[in-house]
Each structure stands twice: as structure tokens, then as C-alpha cells.
Enzyme design. Structure first.
Site, PDB file in Angstrom:
ATOM      1  N   HIS A  39       6.561   0.919   5.213  1.00 33.87           N
ATOM      2  CA  HIS A  39       5.348   1.753   4.931  1.00 33.87           C
ATOM      3  C   HIS A  39       4.129   1.062   4.585  1.00 33.87           C
ATOM      4  O   HIS A  39       3.128   1.097   5.032  1.00 33.87           O
ATOM      5  CB  HIS A  39       5.727   2.647   3.715  1.00 33.87           C
ATOM      6  CG  HIS A  39       4.687   3.641   3.326  1.00 33.87           C
ATOM      7  ND1 HIS A  39       4.544   4.748   3.773  1.00 33.87           N
ATOM      8  CD2 HIS A  39       3.708   3.448   2.580  1.00 33.87           C
ATOM      9  CE1 HIS A  39       3.610   5.410   3.243  1.00 33.87           C
ATOM     10  NE2 HIS A  39       3.002   4.737   2.370  1.00 33.87           N
ATOM     11  N   GLU A  40       4.325   0.140   3.808  1.00 27.48           N
ATOM     12  CA  GLU A  40       2.914  -0.849   3.368  1.00 27.48           C
ATOM     13  C   GLU A  40       2.752  -1.692   4.357  1.00 27.48           C
ATOM     14  O   GLU A  40       1.475  -1.850   4.432  1.00 27.48           O
ATOM     15  CB  GLU A  40       3.508  -1.688   2.130  1.00 27.48           C
ATOM     16  CG  GLU A  40       3.979  -0.805   0.940  1.00 27.48           C
ATOM     17  CD  GLU A  40       2.834   0.162   0.395  1.00 27.48           C
ATOM     18  OE1 GLU A  40       1.649   0.030   0.748  1.00 27.48           O
ATOM     19  OE2 GLU A  40       3.326   1.201  -0.305  1.00 27.48           O
ATOM     20  N   HIS A  43       0.189   0.290   6.616  1.00 30.63           N
ATOM     21  CA  HIS A  43      -1.205  -0.025   5.922  1.00 30.63           C
ATOM     22  C   HIS A  43      -1.727  -1.204   6.238  1.00 30.63           C
ATOM     23  O   HIS A  43      -2.912  -1.453   6.281  1.00 30.63           O
ATOM     24  CB  HIS A  43      -1.062   0.482   4.235  1.00 30.63           C
ATOM     25  CG  HIS A  43      -0.628   1.805   3.886  1.00 30.63           C
ATOM     26  ND1 HIS A  43      -1.301   3.100   4.479  1.00 30.63           N
ATOM     27  CD2 HIS A  43       0.277   2.422   3.467  1.00 30.63           C
ATOM     28  CE1 HIS A  43      -0.677   3.997   4.024  1.00 30.63           C
ATOM     29  NE2 HIS A  43       0.037   3.544   2.971  1.00 30.63           N
TER      30      HIS A  43
END
Length: 432
Positions: A39-40, A43
Site C-alpha cells: 500500500h505504501e 503511494h
């Protein structure tokens, strides 16, 4: 591979798994670590692509227990395993430590540009003076009073502020999150949840490549001993041509005919080793559903595996969205939800059922994480995306202080929600 229906409804069966099992503990750490990391990473990659200065890539929250600096980014592992973050320039007050009338020293490179601004009282810099004014976002200039004379210096776009031995890289406006276009910021935020959907797809594909996926061809898979098919003499690999004279060309047609014929005797026309024969099969009645105790054949064909990955991701996404809808309509209450304790418990249980089941559960969790973050709630990615959409429609951003307050209140609400669902988990754990 069968996941309990309660998984998708928010409720989790008990008892609590045996967490003394090293496999269960490792599974929990690895699964949640991978989900948060991916997820990170979404980003991070899109932010870097947009040219945003990413100060920190963190797994976990709270105090740092490990850190390493590579390039412009500090990679950290934090104490509490409850998430992660990518800290982008412009989202924290790192430059507020620089003030007018502050005594500083500066170091310059060969062409005279300031590379380090030393905020501690020191004479180690090439120039010492008092700050008159500065612009470290647009003009990249620093004006000092040096022995009663104002001197203006050009500042390198990657200069560092140094205080108490800690260095912080400055962030010109074009390196800050807020200095990017709406579309670039939107993609940097959306990339986190999108990465979770991509991970789910890849996990389903990995399952298909490793264990095969059900094929829709009209061939018999495993014929279970003692079942109706085995008693009638049917064998694995038999191709079903017709049932009761009705031609069949897919596995779904076989299932449809058999399931609608409990307690009946059906004539199967099959092909085995190039020869055709007819076999009578007495259909077993399982709660008014006909069965012959035969599984589908499996395929490892890349096209079918990719299709399985896409279809599985879509179906679980639709199922979770339906469950969310039930929550908002009141069909499911807060008492039916589970938090970290329940999810940890299920992860431990699935780890004990084998790698295939654990991978499928990880894919479902990844979809959950992606969808949850896309909810248009403050403090979540979806809330930030909502503000960006408002900015795109009105042509100017929402006041940062107002947006910050909304996100703060949203974060407080989410923390309260986590406490409620964790209390639900503990009650189910100790009262059942």
C-alpha cells in the site's frame, strides 16, 4: 480452498487460534507487513514519479526501532504494527524552525550556492550571520546580516537545515505535495489502494499457477471413492458428452443437470481413451441438491489463470462492497464488525490450513484494505481524494487549516471505531 462466509460479513468465529504456533505468528507478521508495504509502496512510487520529495517511508507507527537513509528518503521500522506512512514534503512543519533574526552559519559549494544552513551556534560554516529574510520555496534565496552588511545567497534546491545534529532537506515548492497538479496528487494518493487491488490480483494468479484453477471443460476431475460416480464406474479424465441424451459442452451444464436431479438415475454418455460408452449413475441427494462426488478438472493455462485472478478480484470486491452497503443500511451493526484482534485470529487460523488458503485470505484482506482506504472519510485516502475532487471542481484548494481539522476529527473517529470493534473482538474471545 474455502473461506468461512463470516469473513466477508465482518464477524469471525472463535475460539482464538493457538498463537504459540510459530507458523501462525510468522504468518500474521508477514501478511500484514506485505499488505502495508505494498500500500505504501504505491503511494511512494507515484509520489517519486511526480517529483515529490518523500522524507520517510515507514512501516508501523509510533517510535522508530530501525532506520536507514538512502538518497532523499529515510526508511524506518516503527514499534506499533498498525499501519505505515509515506511522509511527503509540505505535509509537515519541517521548515518552521527557520526564523528571522536567527543566528546561523552557512556552507556553500564551489559555485557559491548554500548547501547547508547550520541553526546551532557555530562558526563551522563559511559565512556566519543573522537571518534577514529567506525564500526556500520559490526564489531559493537566503539574506543574512553579516557584520552589519546584508548579503543574499542562492540556495541549492537540495540544501539541508542542520539543528542538534539532525539534517532536514529543504523542499522547494515544486518538490512539495501541494506544489503538484491535482492529477499528480490524485494519482499519488490513489496509488496506495490501487496497489492493494493489484496485489490481490497477483496473489490469485499465484494461487492459480501453483494449484491450478477450475476448468469449465466437461471432463471429470477427482472421482471420490464410494461416491455415486465411483460406484457407477466413472473415472477421472472421462469426458461427458451427454446426460439423459442432452448434449453437454461445459462443466456448468453438468452441474446444472446433476444438481436438479436428486435421487434420480441419469444416463451419462462419456468418452474414455477414444471410446464412447454409456453409464447409469444414481444421483445422491444432499438437502435436495443432486451430487455425484466429482470435482472439476484443473488447468494451469496462463490465460485461464489470469482470468481467474481478475474474476476473483472482481467477485470479492463486489462481495465486500455489498457487506459495506449492509453496514450503512443497518443490516449489519457495529457488534458484527471485527478489528485487529479478529483479523489476527483469522490469519493465524488460515495459516494452519495451508499456504493456498493463507494466500487467498491475504488477497481478500488486500482488497479490504484497498476498499476501506477509498471510503470518502476524513483521514483516509478516500477523504483526501474527495478534497482533491472539490479542488478540481472549484478551481482552488480548500483552506489547508480547515482540511487539516477535518482530517484530525476523522482520525479521532477512526480511532474510536477501532476501539469499539476491538472491544467486540475481546468480548467474543472471552465470553464465548
Amino acid at each position: 480452498m474455502k473461506l468461512d462466509d463470516n469473513v466477508m460479513k465482518g464477524g469471525f468465529p472463535l475460539p482464538f487460534p493457538n498463537l504459540d504456533s510459530i507458523e501462525s505468528i510468522l504468518a500474521i507478521i508477514i501478511v500484514f507487513g506485505v499488505l502495508v508495504f505494498v500500500h505504501e509502496l504505491g503511494h511512494f512510487l507515484l509520489a517519486k514519479r511526480a517529483g515529490i520529495l518523500c522524507r520517510e517511508f515507514a512501516l508501523g507507527m509510533g517510535p522508530k526501532i530501525f532506520s536507514i537513509k538512502r538518497g532523499e528518503t529515510e526508511y524506518t521500522l516503527r514499534l506499533l504494527p498498525i499501519g505505515g506512512m509515506v511522509r511527503m514534503a509540505g505535509e509537515d512543519p519541517e521548515l518552521d524552525i527557520l526564523k528571522p533574526h536567527m543566528e546561523v552559519s552557512v556552507e556553500r559549494d564551489a559555485v557559491g550556492k548554500v548547501t547547508r544552513i547550520l541553526l546551532d551556534k557555530t562558526d563551522s560554516g563559511s559565512v556566519n550571520g543573522t537571518i534577514v529574510r529567506y525564500d526556500l520555496e520559490h526564489q531559493l534565496t537566503l539574506t543574512l546580516n553579516v557584520d552589519g552588511e546584508e548579503q543574499t545567497f542562492s540556495v541549492h534546491p537540495q540544501a539541508h537545515l542542520v539543528k542538534d545534529g539532525q539534517e532536514v532537506q529543504i523542499a522547494p515548492y515544486n518538490r512539495q505535495f501541494r506544489g503538484k497538479t491535482v492529477s499528480e496528487r490524485f494519482l499519488a494518493i490513489f496509488a496506495g489502494p490501487a496497489a492493494n487491488f493489484l496485489l490481490a490480483f497477483l496473489l490469485f494468479v499465484a494461487i492459480g499457477l501453483s494449484y491450478g484453477v477450475p476448468s469449465n471443460v466437461p471432463y471429470l476431475g477427482e472421482v471420490r471413492p464410494g461416491g455415486p460416480a465411483a460406484q457407477a464406474g466413472l473415472m477421472q479424465g472421462d469426458r461427458v458428452i451427454a446426460i439423459q441424451g442432452q448434449p453437454v459442452s461445459t462443466w456448468k451444464e453438468i452441474v446444472q443437470i446433476v444438481s436438479q436431479s436428486p435421487d434420480k438415475e441419469l444416463l451419462f454418455d462419456i468418452e474414455r481413451n477414444g471410446q464412447r460408452k454409456s453409464v447409469k449413475v444414481r444421483i445422491y441427494n444432499d438437502n435436495n441438491v443432486g451430487k455425484i462426488m466429482v470435482t472439476q478438472t484443473l488447468t494451469y493455462a496462463p490465460g485461464e489463470v489470469l482470468k481467474y485472478g481478475a474474476v476473483s478480484t472482481y467477485e470479492f470486491t463486489a462481495m465486500i462492497l455489498k457487506s459495506l452497503g449492509m453496514l450503512f443500511t443497518g443490516a449489519v451493526g457495529l457488534n458484527d464488525l471485527s478489528g485487529p484482534v479478529g483479523i489476527f485470529k483469522m490469519t493465524g487460523e488460515f495459516a494452519q490450513q495451508g499456504l493456498a488458503v493463507l494466500l487467498k485470505w491475504a488477497a481478500v484482506l488486500s482488497i479490504n484494505l484497498g476498499l476501506f482506504n477509498l471510503l470518502p472519510l476524513p483521514a483516509l485516502d478516500g477523504g483526501r481524494l474527495a478534497f482533491l475532487l472539490v479542488e478540481a471542481l472549484r478551481g482552488r484548494p480548500v483552506d489547508p487549516h480547515k482540511e487539516g481539522m477535518v482530517h484530525f476529527l476523522g482520525f479521532a473517529f477512526l480511532m474510536l471505531l477501532i476501539l469499539v470493534v476491538t472491544w467486540n473482538d475481546l468480548q467474543r474471545l472471552f465470553l464465548q
